[in-house]
Design a protein around this motif. Structure first.
Motif, short mmCIF file in Angstrom:
data_model
loop_
_atom_site.label_atom_id
_atom_site.label_comp_id
_atom_site.label_asym_id
_atom_site.label_seq_id
_atom_site.Cartn_x
_atom_site.Cartn_y
_atom_site.Cartn_z
N CYS A 47 90.91 28.82 56.50
CA CYS A 47 92.37 29.06 56.37
C CYS A 47 92.59 30.36 55.60
N THR A 48 92.39 31.46 56.28
CA THR A 48 92.44 32.78 55.64
C THR A 48 93.88 33.29 55.50
N ALA A 49 94.04 34.31 54.69
CA ALA A 49 95.35 34.94 54.53
C ALA A 49 95.84 35.50 55.87
N ASP A 50 94.93 36.09 56.63
CA ASP A 50 95.32 36.64 57.94
C ASP A 50 95.83 35.55 58.88
N TRP A 51 95.15 34.41 58.86
CA TRP A 51 95.57 33.28 59.70
C TRP A 51 96.96 32.80 59.27
N ASN A 52 97.17 32.64 57.98
CA ASN A 52 98.46 32.17 57.46
C ASN A 52 99.58 33.15 57.82
N GLU A 53 99.28 34.44 57.81
CA GLU A 53 100.31 35.45 58.11
C GLU A 53 100.78 35.36 59.56
N LEU A 68 92.75 26.60 64.73
CA LEU A 68 91.67 26.60 63.73
C LEU A 68 90.75 25.39 63.87
N ILE A 69 91.34 24.25 64.21
CA ILE A 69 90.53 23.03 64.35
C ILE A 69 89.54 23.20 65.50
N THR A 70 89.96 23.88 66.57
CA THR A 70 89.06 24.17 67.69
C THR A 70 87.88 25.01 67.22
N HIS A 72 86.86 25.34 63.93
CA HIS A 72 86.14 24.76 62.78
C HIS A 72 86.37 23.24 62.76
N PRO A 73 85.88 22.51 63.76
CA PRO A 73 86.18 21.06 63.82
C PRO A 73 85.70 20.29 62.59
N GLU A 74 84.66 20.79 61.94
CA GLU A 74 84.12 20.08 60.76
C GLU A 74 85.10 20.12 59.58
N TYR A 75 86.08 21.02 59.65
CA TYR A 75 87.06 21.14 58.56
C TYR A 75 88.44 20.58 58.96
N GLU A 76 88.48 19.73 59.96
CA GLU A 76 89.79 19.31 60.49
C GLU A 76 90.72 18.78 59.40
N ALA A 77 90.23 17.87 58.55
CA ALA A 77 91.11 17.27 57.54
C ALA A 77 91.65 18.34 56.59
N ALA A 78 90.78 19.26 56.18
CA ALA A 78 91.20 20.31 55.25
C ALA A 78 92.21 21.26 55.91
N ILE A 79 91.99 21.56 57.20
CA ILE A 79 92.92 22.45 57.91
C ILE A 79 94.29 21.79 58.05
#
Length: 209
Positions: A47-53, A68-70, A72-79
């Protein structure tokens, strides 16, 4: 270089996040992950600054999240937590900065505007949370306008909409990239570090002095 002692300013334009509002994704992710290092890695690489922008510029929160989930599926809950628990990234107002804003407002000498990179889906929550946002003469929100800092067109939009003369305006932002862009648009700018420094910089321009 303008002679600051003879220059008269009538308009102050504020960034919101990290200037008036203490917003930081680390507040959420330091709770979410076992270590601060893991939280930092997640914010640098997922979840980078560029993504958030991109959401600030008008992409829907759902689209940004699913993309992002596509990747980084391992980080789904955090995303999903980024916007699902977004309010936990807010630690309240930066009260000493809000006091400066109050003094400017009460002086009756300045037009006050906000120019913010903020998703239009989360900004309504901020409006409810922070009554001082009602003190501004105008709020220009990137998510509403589908454009953002540091693009010159975004600054120009504010100048045009509110008939602001860039020569008599001062822009305040914590992001040096955004400060430089404002200066390229002819707006005298302050790179915000902390409230006392902001007060000093305004005083140098004969504002609040």
């Amino acid at each position: 270089m303008k002679n600051q002692h003879h220059q008269v300013y009538d308009t102050i334009i504020f960034d919101l996040g990290a200037v008036l509002i203490d917003w930081n994704p680390r507040y959420l992710y330091n709770k979410f992950f076992a270590t601060e290092a893991e939280a930092a890695h997640f914010l640098q690489h997922v979840c980078t600054a560029d993504w958030n922008e991109e959401q600030d510029a008008g992409r829907s929160l759902q689209e940004g999240t699913e993309l992002l989930i596509t990747q980084h599926p391992e980080y789904e809950a955090a995303i999903r937590a980024f916007y699902g628990r977004w309010k936990e990234m807010l630690a309240g107002e930066i009260s000493a900065s809000v006091e400066i804003l109050r003094t400017l407002k009460n002086s009756g000498r300045y037009k006050l505007y906000a120019l913010t990179n903020w998703s239009n889906e989360t900004f309504p929550l901020a409006l409810v949370e922070f009554p001082f946002l009602q003190w501004f003469d105008g709020l220009v929100v990137s998510g509403r306008e589908k454009q953002r800092k540091p693009y010159h067109s975004f600054y120009q939009l504010l100048l045009d909409r509110y008939q602001v003369n860039p020569d008599t305006a001062v822009f305040v932002d914590d992001n040096l990239r955004n400060v430089k862009a404002a200066e390229e648009c002819g707006i005298s700018s302050i790179h915000y570090l902390h409230p006392d420094q902001l007060k000093d910089e305004l005083a140098k321009k004969n504002i609040l002095s």
